[in-house]
Design a protein around this motif. Structure first.
Motif, short mmCIF file in Angstrom:
data_model
loop_
_atom_site.label_atom_id
_atom_site.label_comp_id
_atom_site.label_asym_id
_atom_site.label_seq_id
_atom_site.Cartn_x
_atom_site.Cartn_y
_atom_site.Cartn_z
N GLU A 97 0.40 -1.13 -0.23
CA GLU A 97 0.20 -0.04 0.08
C GLU A 97 1.31 1.30 0.01
O GLU A 97 0.23 2.13 -0.50
CB GLU A 97 -1.13 -0.10 1.25
CG GLU A 97 -2.14 -1.21 1.17
CD GLU A 97 -2.61 -1.24 2.56
OE1 GLU A 97 -2.06 -1.11 3.39
OE2 GLU A 97 -3.85 -1.73 1.92
N ALA A 98 2.51 1.18 0.78
CA ALA A 98 3.21 1.97 1.03
C ALA A 98 3.90 2.37 -0.42
O ALA A 98 3.86 3.49 -1.20
CB ALA A 98 4.40 1.70 1.91
N ILE A 99 4.12 1.88 -1.64
CA ILE A 99 4.48 2.00 -2.63
C ILE A 99 3.71 1.34 -3.52
O ILE A 99 3.97 3.01 -4.56
CB ILE A 99 5.27 0.13 -2.99
CG1 ILE A 99 6.00 -0.74 -2.38
CG2 ILE A 99 5.76 -0.03 -5.20
CD1 ILE A 99 6.90 -1.25 -2.18
N PHE A 100 2.06 1.50 -3.68
CA PHE A 100 1.27 1.82 -4.55
C PHE A 100 0.10 2.96 -3.83
O PHE A 100 -0.93 1.64 -3.77
CB PHE A 100 1.25 0.49 -5.49
CG PHE A 100 1.72 -0.16 -5.97
CD1 PHE A 100 2.01 0.30 -7.13
CD2 PHE A 100 2.24 -1.38 -5.58
CE1 PHE A 100 3.53 -0.32 -7.28
CE2 PHE A 100 3.09 -2.38 -6.08
CZ PHE A 100 3.70 -1.69 -7.14
N PRO A 101 0.38 3.82 -3.50
CA PRO A 101 -0.92 5.08 -2.42
C PRO A 101 -1.85 4.68 -4.02
O PRO A 101 -1.76 4.63 -5.19
CB PRO A 101 -0.58 5.68 -2.38
CG PRO A 101 1.11 5.51 -3.49
CD PRO A 101 1.13 4.66 -3.93
N LEU A 102 -2.99 5.44 -3.30
CA LEU A 102 -4.19 5.20 -4.04
C LEU A 102 -3.70 6.34 -5.45
O LEU A 102 -4.02 6.05 -6.45
CB LEU A 102 -5.45 6.19 -3.22
CG LEU A 102 -6.04 5.09 -2.57
CD1 LEU A 102 -7.30 6.08 -2.24
CD2 LEU A 102 -6.36 4.07 -3.48
N GLU A 103 -3.02 7.59 -5.46
CA GLU A 103 -2.60 8.86 -6.31
C GLU A 103 -1.41 7.97 -7.41
O GLU A 103 -0.88 7.96 -8.91
CB GLU A 103 -2.19 9.97 -5.62
CG GLU A 103 -0.89 9.85 -5.30
CD GLU A 103 -1.20 9.26 -3.24
OE1 GLU A 103 -0.17 9.46 -2.57
OE2 GLU A 103 -2.71 8.88 -3.20
N SER A 104 -1.09 6.84 -7.19
CA SER A 104 0.13 5.98 -7.66
C SER A 104 -0.39 5.73 -9.60
O SER A 104 0.64 5.25 -10.39
CB SER A 104 0.89 4.51 -6.80
OG SER A 104 0.14 3.50 -7.30
#
Length: 192
Positions: A178-185
């Motif tokens: 989730e840290a690598i791919f946050p919603l805005e990613s």
């Protein structure tokens, strides 16, 4: 004269070593072999046996899907020669491990499907040779954790759009994804 002979021997040995890198279709895991033979004959309207399939035939495949083929183990060379493969669907088979090097020739792979298997962990080189990957559907397996090298590779996949993993991943691994791919990613991260 002696140097020329040596260079010829080195060239011949080098060529034969390269030729051995592609596992003959007949020597591949049964479900993979059967799918390749069937797909090539379907695409080409032919009736080739596994012995008659060439490197050019293998390079023509863009999709391989030996799902529900009761595959218990894969061989590291099962997908060699499939240099233009874009979709690999190995779902719904009871294998528990994947050998390192399984995805070695899959530089153009865009979609990987590993769903409903007995898989317990990903090999250390998982996704190493798939820089064009867009969709990674890996859930309903027994995987509980992801190695550091895989986390690093996931973060480097420039074309990734969808990433599906097991809901049963350990909390620290889920939080790291989730840290690598946050919603805005721009990457749709799902846990199933």
């Amino acid at each position: 004269m002696r140097l020329s002979f040596f260079l010829v021997v080195v060239a011949l040995v080098g060529n034969s070593a390269m030729a051995q890198e592609i596992l003959p279709v007949c020597d591949r895991t049964e479900g993979v072999k059967n799918f390749i033979v069937q797909q090539i004959n379907s695409d080409q309207g032919g009736d080739k046996t596994c012995e008659e399939i060439t490197e050019e035939d293998l390079a023509s495949l863009t999709r391989v899907a030996p799902r529900n083929a009761n595959i218990i183990n894969f061989k590291a060379g099962d997908f060699t020669g499939l240099v233009n493969l874009e979709i690999l669907n190995i779902r719904s088979n009871p294998y528990e491990t994947l050998p390192e090097g399984l995805f070695r020739d899959l530089g153009k792979l865009k979609t990987l499907v590993i769903i409903a298997t007995g898989l317990r962990y990903y090999p250390d080189d998982f996704l190493k040779d798939t820089p064009q990957l867009e969709n990674c559907h890996c859930f309903a397996n027994g995987v509980r954790s992801i190695s550091e090298s895989i986390f690093q590779r996931l973060g480097q996949l420039e074309h990734l759009k969808v990433l599906d993993f097991d809901r049963s991943l350990q909390d620290p691994d889920r939080a790291r994804l989730e840290a690598i791919f946050p919603l805005e990613s721009g990457v749709q991260l799902n846990f199933f």
